[in-house]
Design an enzyme around this catalytic site. Structure first.
Site, mmCIF file in Angstrom:
data_model
loop_
_atom_site.group_PDB
_atom_site.id
_atom_site.type_symbol
_atom_site.label_atom_id
_atom_site.label_comp_id
_atom_site.label_asym_id
_atom_site.label_seq_id
_atom_site.Cartn_x
_atom_site.Cartn_y
_atom_site.Cartn_z
ATOM 1 N N ASN A 1 -50.206 58.729 -48.768
ATOM 2 C CA ASN A 1 -50.184 58.341 -50.180
ATOM 3 C C ASN A 1 -50.582 56.872 -50.292
ATOM 4 O OD1 ASN A 1 -49.580 59.071 -52.940
ATOM 5 N ND2 ASN A 1 -47.799 57.739 -52.831
ATOM 6 N N GLN B 1 -48.527 69.896 -57.285
ATOM 7 C CA GLN B 1 -48.036 69.442 -58.588
ATOM 8 C C GLN B 1 -49.198 69.360 -59.576
ATOM 9 O OE1 GLN B 1 -46.293 65.877 -56.472
ATOM 10 N NE2 GLN B 1 -44.605 66.230 -57.873
ATOM 11 N N CYS C 1 -49.315 82.286 -74.583
ATOM 12 C CA CYS C 1 -48.670 82.348 -75.896
ATOM 13 C C CYS C 1 -47.187 82.064 -75.718
ATOM 14 C CB CYS C 1 -48.863 83.715 -76.544
ATOM 15 S SG CYS C 1 -47.884 83.903 -78.061
ATOM 16 N N CYS D 1 -52.212 82.834 -81.317
ATOM 17 C CA CYS D 1 -52.324 84.013 -80.446
ATOM 18 C C CYS D 1 -52.899 85.181 -81.234
ATOM 19 C CB CYS D 1 -50.944 84.380 -79.907
ATOM 20 S SG CYS D 1 -50.911 85.907 -78.951
ATOM 21 N N HIS E 1 -46.323 73.123 -61.396
ATOM 22 C CA HIS E 1 -46.448 72.681 -62.791
ATOM 23 C C HIS E 1 -47.443 73.521 -63.583
ATOM 24 C CE1 HIS E 1 -44.798 68.500 -61.453
ATOM 25 N NE2 HIS E 1 -43.829 69.370 -61.677
ATOM 26 N N THR F 1 -57.697 62.150 -57.693
ATOM 27 C CA THR F 1 -58.284 60.956 -58.313
ATOM 28 C C THR F 1 -59.697 60.694 -57.790
ATOM 29 O OG1 THR F 1 -57.030 59.605 -56.738
ATOM 30 C CG2 THR F 1 -56.149 59.761 -58.948
ATOM 31 N N ARG G 1 -49.239 58.974 -63.878
ATOM 32 C CA ARG G 1 -48.134 58.028 -63.742
ATOM 33 C C ARG G 1 -48.477 56.749 -63.004
ATOM 34 N NH1 ARG G 1 -45.833 62.908 -63.258
ATOM 35 N NH2 ARG G 1 -44.190 63.423 -64.713
#
Ligand SMILES: [Zn+2]
Length: 255
Positions: free
Chosen positions: A222, A103, A131, A156, A123, A28, A36
């Site tokens: 965090n 992630q 493809c 593709c 992720h 960020t 989220r």
């Protein structure tokens, strides 16, 4: 807080295998919005979530057209790694980074200078296109060039199949080998550093208790509380780009 930072710094100084888990919070400060969080893209525009759902993507050409436009405009293309990313490069140069589980799909860790083979992207990555039929994989910018040239939903070139960013969308299975590797390295760590993740997305959040039960010290950095604050050896709440350089140290001078 100052004492706590010094403690964590000491643990990392004496550690040999630090495993880092990063989430959206580390990016960020590079201008990439969290999906989220309270100011997240999905929170503000629920329709955007449809673009990330594989079922809509595979069946609705309009969703794909909008997805390609949104990829063209993604903030990641102009984003630069921040001092939090650079701190993790320092950690690797000090020989302490065992693995970096992320992630995030922005590849800012690799852009900053972390070795690609140490980065475990649970992720996937938005910097590649894949493809959905034949598995062809190529640089995202090449496909985005086709969109810029006027193809609204480029197929593709190998098989005519549907192309998509090489990320894990909603409704799409994670890659089992990638998750297994993430869990294995977490269990091998002597310090597990969870940064900028709400630790609410499974199975990757399970890396935290896995490291703890294998004997690692757990450090959580965090902005908000996480479900694992209770089992953490240290919980640091504050700016990632300010705190991370203080706990990762500097490259030791050559002897
Ligand atoms: Zn194909």
């Amino acid at each position: 807080m100052k004492d706590l930072i010094a403690d964590v710094r000491g643990w990392i100084d004496s550690a040999q295998r630090v495993v880092v888990l990063t989430g959206a919070g580390i990016s960020t400060d590079s201008g990439i919005p969290d999906f989220r969080g309270p100011q997240g893209v999905w929170t503000r525009n629920p329709k955007a979530e449809k673009l990330s759902d594989i079922r809509y993507y595979m069946t609705d050409p309009e969703v794909r057209r909008l997805s390609w436009q949104s990829r063209l405009e993604h903030t990641a293309w102009s984003a630069k790694p921040n001092s939090g990313h650079h701190a993790l490069v320092t950690l690797e140069r000090r020989g302490k980074l065992h693995a970096l589980i992320t992630q995030n799909i922005d590849e800012l860790h690799q852009v900053a200078g972390n070795s690609p083979e140490r980065v475990i992207e649970v992720h996937g990555t938005m910097r590649k296109a894949i493809c959905m039929s034949c598995g062809w994989l190529g640089p995202m910018q090449q496909t985005l060039d086709r969109v810029r040239a006027g193809e609204e939903d480029p197929p593709c070139r190998e098989c005519g199949g549907i192309l998509k960013s090489a990320t894990i969308s909603f409704g799409q299975a994670l890659v089992p080998e990638v998750i297994e590797r993430a869990m294995r390295v977490a269990g091998e760590s002597d310090v597990l550093l969870a940064i900028g993740s709400s630790l609410q997305v499974y199975p990757v959040a399970g890396a935290v208790p896995a490291a703890k039960s294998a004997g690692a010290r757990v450090v959580i950095l965090n902005a908000q509380e996480t479900p694992f604050d209770d089992i953490a050896d240290a919980v640091l709440q504050g700016s990632i780009s300010e705190i991370l350089p203080q706990i990762c140290g500097t490259v030791a001078p050559a002897n």
